[in-house]
Design a protein around this motif. Structure first.
Motif: not given
Ligand code: ADP
Length: 447
Positions: A208-219, A310-319
């Protein structure tokens, strides 16, 4: 915002990423080997660059060529897909040095999670439950003492491991010496590094695996779990979201643990935290710092496009979402359609003479295949993914049965007949399977 994305991959995942870019209005660059000049991802991209001959090391793994393709086309970001360079920290560093955005986590996070021992140690420090085992590497002379402490059976694993190689079970003290020496020999041969560590061996776990996404800023957020227990030789074959084995409380509890860990780590991008699950307990095995093959089932039940995120956070636009806004609706199953014999799994490259993808409510087919497409023999045999969504697991299974009957791929062998068998199986209908189930089924039901 990134202004042009080069997709450093091929096949269905290159197409998948391309679709997300198009929806966001971002121009795309496809790269391809000479064997893939006619591939769908090349046809649909805005621009394309041939980066070398068929072998992956000379094309899809050729960092120089990929950086040169960015410079030629003016691409300021690279999406690596999965496999190939997606978990290559050096690649992330090189892009960084060229001022090109890597759509993924930091090189440091890729490194930490790419080493089994530091990954496990980091997971533990972040509050993620891990498999009881040795504290790092185990030398042969320490093995007995460590194994007694953990309790038999134990599993010997290569620290540089991957693809299940360099892994041996010792059921009792009598097996231990041999298990250690064969694991070390296999690890030395496969990875040039004979270091091993030890874990408690779990007998009948689920994956069982959990999908996560982060913004690199702590969210960071979690998007629930996927159950990928149906595997052959550690290769996933059929995946489900949600897991038939978890209830809502269990899902939200382990999901929250993972999201909190990613906040602490300041993780950027999409990632998957993989667990073995047995008797109500989760045991961390590894984290994949990239998009996974089976991500569409999570998209089906959450409605969230993971590549957009992925593209949003790579662009610094957050989740685009907060945890409270993420809801889980219905049930989804993915079948991996491989160009392989459905029982022996021997690859079956060749020309597809007829191709009909199914449709209708709750059906998604991610594939670059078409009638007349010649499958090159150089790459993995995944030719498409069938993802079916229903309001309930029962509805999803009924739909899957209908859809599998409709799917036609002629000219080569595929794994479709295996899925037609599985969808009618009683254990599968009951959701009653562990990571060994499929191997047993295949042994009992030969061609
Ligand atoms: P690799 O990187 O070589 O794929 P993993 O650590 O991801 O290694 O493990 C691969 C597979 O081996 C798991 O999916 C599971 O089937 C099995 N496995 C790993 N650790 C254990 C364990 N402690 N007990 C039982 N099976 C395990």
């Amino acid at each position: 915002m990134v202004s042009k994305i080069l997709i450093a991959n091929r096949g269905e995942i290159a197409l998948r990423v391309l679709r997300a870019c198009k929806e966001l209005g971002i121009p795309t660059v496809a790269v391809h080997s000479t064997a893939d000049a006619d591939a769908m991802h090349v046809r649909l991209a805005d621009e394309s660059v041939c980066i070398g001959p068929p072998p992956s090391r000379e094309s899809y793994l050729n960092i120089h060529q990929i950086v040169a393709a960015c410079e030629i086309t003016g691409a300021d970001a690279v999406h690596p897909g999965y496999g190939f360079l997606s978990e290559n920290a050096k690649f992330a560093d090189i892009l960084d040095a060229h001022g090109i955005t890597f759509i993924g986590p930091t090189a440091d996070h890729i490194r930490i999670m790419g080493d089994k021992i530091t990954a496990k140690k980091t997971a533990q420090e972040l509050g993620i439950p891990v498999v009881p085992g040795s504290d790092g590497e185990v030398k042969p002379e320490q093995a007995l003492e460590v194994a007694r402490k953990i309790g038999f059976p134990v599993l010997i694993k290569a620290t540089a491991g991957g693809g299940g190689r360099g892994m041996k079970v010792a059921k009792s003290e009598a097996d231990l010496d041999e298990a250690i020496s064969t694991a070390r020999a296999e690890a030395a041969a496969a990875f040039g590094n004979d270091a091993v560590y030890m874990e408690k061996y779990l007998g009948k776990p689920r994956h069982i695996e959990i999908q996560v996404v982060g913004d690199g800023e702590g969210n960071a957020v979690h998007l629930g779990e996927r159950d990928c227990s149906l595997q052959r030789r550690h290769q996933k074959v059929w995946e489900e979201a949600n897991s038939p084995a978890l209830n809502v409380e269990q899902r939200m509890k382990i999901g929250q643990i993972c999201a909190d860990a990613m906040k602490k780590l300041k993780y950027r991008g999409a990632g998957t935290i993989e667990f073995l699950y047995e008797n109500g307990e989760f045991y961390f095995i590894e984290m994949n710092t990239r998009l996974q093959v089976e991500h569409p089932i999570t998209e089906a039940i959450t409605g969230i496009d993971l590549v957009h995120e992925q593209i949003r956070v790579a662009s610094g636009r957050g989740l685009s979402v907060t945890q409270d806004e993420i809801t889980f609706s219905g049930h989804a199953i993915e079948c991996r359609i491989n160009a392989e014999d459905p029982r022996t799994f021997v690859p079956s490259p060749g020309t597809i003479t007829h191709f009909h993808a199914p449709g209708g409510l709750g059906v998604r087919v991610d594939s670059g295949a078409y009638a007349g497409y010649k499958i090159p023999p150089y790459y993995d045999s995944l030719i498409g993914k069938l993802i079916v969504h229903g309001r309930t697991r029962v509805e999803c299974m009924m739909r899957l049965r209908r859809v599998l009957d409709e799917f036609v791929v002629d000219g080569i062998k595929t794994t479709l007949p295996l899925f037609r068998d599985l969808v009618s199986n009683q254990d599968i209908a009951n959701g009653d399977y562990d990571i060994h189930w499929l191997e047993h089924y295949l042994a009992e039901n030969p061609a």
